[in-house]
Design a protein around this motif. Structure first.
Motif, short mmCIF file in Angstrom:
data_model
loop_
_atom_site.label_atom_id
_atom_site.label_comp_id
_atom_site.label_asym_id
_atom_site.label_seq_id
_atom_site.Cartn_x
_atom_site.Cartn_y
_atom_site.Cartn_z
N LEU A 225 0.83 -1.21 0.00
CA LEU A 225 0.00 0.00 0.00
C LEU A 225 0.86 1.26 0.00
O LEU A 225 0.56 2.23 -0.69
N TYR A 226 1.93 1.26 0.80
CA TYR A 226 2.86 2.39 0.78
C TYR A 226 3.45 2.58 -0.62
O TYR A 226 3.60 3.71 -1.10
N LYS A 227 3.81 1.47 -1.25
CA LYS A 227 4.40 1.55 -2.60
C LYS A 227 3.40 2.09 -3.61
O LYS A 227 3.73 2.92 -4.46
N GLN A 228 2.16 1.62 -3.50
CA GLN A 228 1.12 2.13 -4.40
C GLN A 228 0.92 3.63 -4.21
O GLN A 228 0.79 4.39 -5.17
N ALA A 229 0.86 4.06 -2.94
CA ALA A 229 0.68 5.47 -2.63
C ALA A 229 1.83 6.30 -3.18
O ALA A 229 1.62 7.39 -3.75
N LEU A 230 3.04 5.79 -3.05
CA LEU A 230 4.22 6.51 -3.54
C LEU A 230 4.18 6.64 -5.06
O LEU A 230 4.38 7.74 -5.60
N GLU A 231 3.92 5.54 -5.75
CA GLU A 231 3.89 5.58 -7.21
C GLU A 231 2.78 6.48 -7.72
O GLU A 231 2.94 7.21 -8.70
N LEU A 232 1.63 6.41 -7.05
CA LEU A 232 0.50 7.25 -7.46
C LEU A 232 0.81 8.73 -7.24
O LEU A 232 0.52 9.58 -8.10
N SER A 233 1.43 9.05 -6.12
CA SER A 233 1.80 10.45 -5.83
C SER A 233 2.79 10.97 -6.86
O SER A 233 2.67 12.10 -7.35
N LYS A 234 3.78 10.15 -7.20
CA LYS A 234 4.76 10.56 -8.21
C LYS A 234 4.08 10.78 -9.56
O LYS A 234 4.38 11.74 -10.27
N HIS A 235 3.19 9.87 -9.91
CA HIS A 235 2.50 9.97 -11.19
C HIS A 235 1.64 11.22 -11.27
O HIS A 235 1.59 11.89 -12.30
N LEU A 236 0.97 11.55 -10.16
CA LEU A 236 0.04 12.67 -10.16
C LEU A 236 0.70 14.02 -9.91
O LEU A 236 0.27 15.05 -10.44
N LEU A 237 1.76 14.02 -9.10
CA LEU A 237 2.36 15.28 -8.65
C LEU A 237 3.77 15.53 -9.16
O LEU A 237 4.29 16.62 -9.00
N GLY A 238 4.38 14.52 -9.76
CA GLY A 238 5.78 14.65 -10.15
C GLY A 238 6.69 14.19 -9.03
O GLY A 238 6.25 13.96 -7.89
N ASP A 239 7.97 14.08 -9.33
CA ASP A 239 8.92 13.51 -8.37
C ASP A 239 9.33 14.46 -7.25
O ASP A 239 9.92 14.03 -6.26
N ASN A 240 9.04 15.76 -7.40
CA ASN A 240 9.57 16.74 -6.43
C ASN A 240 8.47 17.49 -5.72
O ASN A 240 8.46 18.73 -5.65
N HIS A 241 7.53 16.76 -5.15
CA HIS A 241 6.41 17.38 -4.44
C HIS A 241 6.44 16.94 -2.98
O HIS A 241 6.81 15.81 -2.67
#
Length: 633
Positions: free
Chosen positions: A556-572
């Motif tokens: 779940l942490y991994k999913q949240a991380l990948e989704l955040s990167k996808h939606l917000l970019g790597d530097n958010h």
């Protein structure tokens, strides 16, 4: 065109002050890197100012150019210098390349029927020379000849010479226009070929920034207006006064843009055109959401230079309320990407402009102060946010009276700031006042009341008063369900809030179904790819981690991380929080090699986007320090 003249034109075009222009010209007054390699101290001495003043002027210069060249806004100091030099050099070359006589004739032959040139070869060579062998001038003349197949080259040359005589008066009045010889005459001939509709459209385009222009006539509902715009675009393209770049994207040569601006300034429709353009950009700006996702950023980016052109040069053509809207939307665009410095600039300008226009005693001043304070709060600059929130509150009370919803908003904002800084005793009465005021003005059954109930519950939770917080969270949840139904994102948020309280009190069996329900609801209502879904994944993962179910928490942490990167970019910042959470899980499980780079990435992102003193940054730093002590001592 001489490089020095080009730089002077660029300084004027971008609205540089005399001091900014002096620094700009001193830095870039050679086409090579001679001045770029000089120390700032030496350049400052040549201008008879201190280094700090010189650097300040150059920062302002970069800011002016960044409005039309956004890449400058996200570069380092040295990167800004190099990028601006590259940008200027490329633009100078595109405007000033002079062809050899044979190359000029070859270009003309590619645009005009060969036999026609052969019949008047000597005149053709005279035309090339008259035009200064400039590619743009040759392109314009070639397109003009192509539209008039029976026109002799001799007659064309006479017309060009006549246009030059007419243009002499303008040139003599402005030495910076000397480079326009050739292009000016060719433009005048093309201008006369345009009908009134195409001329007006070209003048309107000249108000755009020096950037690619997105044009989409399909969005125009009025069929007649759509057809007129389509014809205008076609006419401008045919005469090479506008260039097609890609689907829906066009380019206006800087010189052509300047000529259209001159025509507009001389017309009686100048104010009408500027008002119309400002209104068009405002409507596009209104599409910027408070939390733009990557798709929003991608779709809106081509429009941003033109919106900023209005904010920078045409703000007087916006109404008072729309002024705040435009600047706030620009701030949202940059804040949503973690570019807080750019967001701050627009909000500061908004405060300054509204104060200059409306004076200090106006409700719109309170709104602009409130927006700027919100940005300071989100970046952890509480000492800068507090006086602005206080000013906004006092101003609203003075102008609107104590019984106004805007006063309740200000009370809530100031209270939440106090809560963020641990000043709970100061926050509580403000939250209670805001809730009471909203109930009195809006009644018990209102969305603002539900929100304020959650705020007060959060305060009770933060001070360990869980028994007082729980009924408020439950009231808010029931109220949202009555107001918007069971299937609504606000209901999911309330479920999360109540579940978080249960987690704090170790009532995990009660929290888990609420978190799962919120996650399921968000996925169904918002789709699988939404930032609120990432938040729910994180929350559920934390519960699993707290109950020792690490194998369930990790994916779940991994999913949240990948989704955040996808939606917000790597530097958010939200990505940093996800990195921190996953790193903490690896730490607890003794997987130090996996944890270390994640902690480092999280800390780097926080320091870069939020600053070293932000609470989130300090939390991540503390977690990393604790990890290092545990793993390496």
């Amino acid at each position: 065109m001489q490089w020095a003249n080009f730089l002077a034109k660029e300084a004027a075009t971008h609205g540089l002050s005399l001091k900014q222009t002096a620094a700009f010209l001193k830095y870039f007054n050679t086409e090579n890197t001679e001045n770029l390699s000089k120390s700032e101290a030496k350049l400052a001495r040549e201008l008879n100012v201190d280094v700090a003043a010189f650097r300040k002027w150059m920062r302002e210069v970069y800011g002016k150019f960044a409005q039309n060249y956004p890449e400058l806004a996200i570069s380092s100091s040295r990167g800004k210098l190099e990028k601006l030099q590259t940008y200027l050099s490329a633009k100078y070359n595109s405007e000033s390349d002079v062809l050899k006589p044979l190359a000029a004739m070859k270009l003309l032959k590619s645009l005009v029927v060969r036999e026609r040139l052969q019949q008047e070869a000597w005149v053709a060579r005279r035309i090339c020379k008259f035009l200064g062998y400039l590619p743009l001038a040759l392109e314009l003349v070639g397109r003009y000849l192509d539209k008039m197949p029976d026109l002799s080259l001799e007659t064309l040359l006479i017309r060009l010479e006549k246009k030059r005589l007419e243009h002499e008066l303008v040139v003599n009045a402005n030495s910076l226009m000397a480079y326009e010889y050739g292009v000016a005459e060719a433009f005048e001939l093309s201008w006369e070929q345009l009908d009134e509709n195409a001329q007006s459209f070209g003048c309107l385009l000249s108000l755009c920034a020096l950037a690619d222009i997105p044009l989409s006539v399909e969005t125009i509902e009025d069929n007649k207006k759509q057809q007129l715009n389509e014809k205008a675009i076609a006419d401008l393209l045919e005469l090479h006064l506008l260039q097609w770049q890609s689907k829906g994207i066009y380019h206006l040569n800087p010189l052509i843009r300047q000529f259209f601006q001159m025509k507009l300034d001389k017309s009686s429709e100048v104010d009408e055109a500027k008002t119309k353009f400002a209104a068009m950009m405002l409507e596009i700006a209104k599409l910027i959401p408070q939390q733009p996702n990557p798709e929003d950023i991608l779709n809106l980016t081509p429009h941003i230079p033109h919106i900023t052109e209005v904010a920078t040069h045409l703000s007087e053509y916006l109404g008072d309320e729309n002024l705040i809207t435009l600047f706030t939307k620009l701030a949202w665009f940059y804040k949503g990407q973690g570019l807080y410095q750019q967001a701050e600039t627009w909000l500061q300008q908004c405060v300054e402009l509204t104060q200059n226009r409306l004076g200090l005693e106006h409700s719109y001043i309170a709104a602009s102060l409130n927006n700027l304070a919100g940005l300071y709060e989100s970046t952890g600059r509480y000492s800068k946010a507090e006086p602005l929130y206080q000013q906004a509150l006092e101003l609203r009370k003075r102008l609107l009276g104590d019984n106004h919803l805007d006063v309740a908003t200000s009370l809530n904002n100031l209270a939440l700031l106090y809560e963020s800084t641990g000043r709970y005793k100061e926050a509580e009465p403000l939250l209670e006042q805001a809730l009471e005021l909203q109930k009195r003005l809006l009644g018990e059954e209102h969305s603002d009341v539900a929100t304020s109930l959650s705020y007060l519950a959060l305060l009770y939770e933060s001070t360990g008063r869980y028994n007082e917080a729980e009924p408020l969270y439950q009231q808010a949840l029931k109220l949202w369900k009555r107001l918007v139904g069971e299937e609504h994102p606000h209901v999911a948020t309330s479920l999360n809030n109540l579940a978080a309280l249960y987690c704090y009190t170790r009532r995990y069996s009660e929290a888990e179904p609420l978190l799962k329900q919120a996650l399921k609801l968000r996925k169904r209502l918002l789709g699988e790819e939404h930032i609120d879904v990432a938040t729910s994944l994180n929350n559920l993962a934390q519960l699993y981690e707290s109950t020792g179910r690490y194998s369930e928490a990790e994916p779940l942490y991994k999913q949240a991380l990948e989704l955040s990167k996808h939606l917000l970019g790597d530097n958010h910042p939200d990505v940093a929080i996800s990195l921190n959470n996953l790193a903490a899980l690896y730490r607890y499980r003794g997987r130090y090699r996996k944890a270390k780079p994640l902690f480092e990435q999280a800390l780097t992102i926080c320091e870069r986007t939020l600053g070293v003193s932000h609470p989130t940054t300090m939390t991540v730093r503390a977690n990393y320090a604790s990890f290092l002590r545990e793993a390496y001592h």
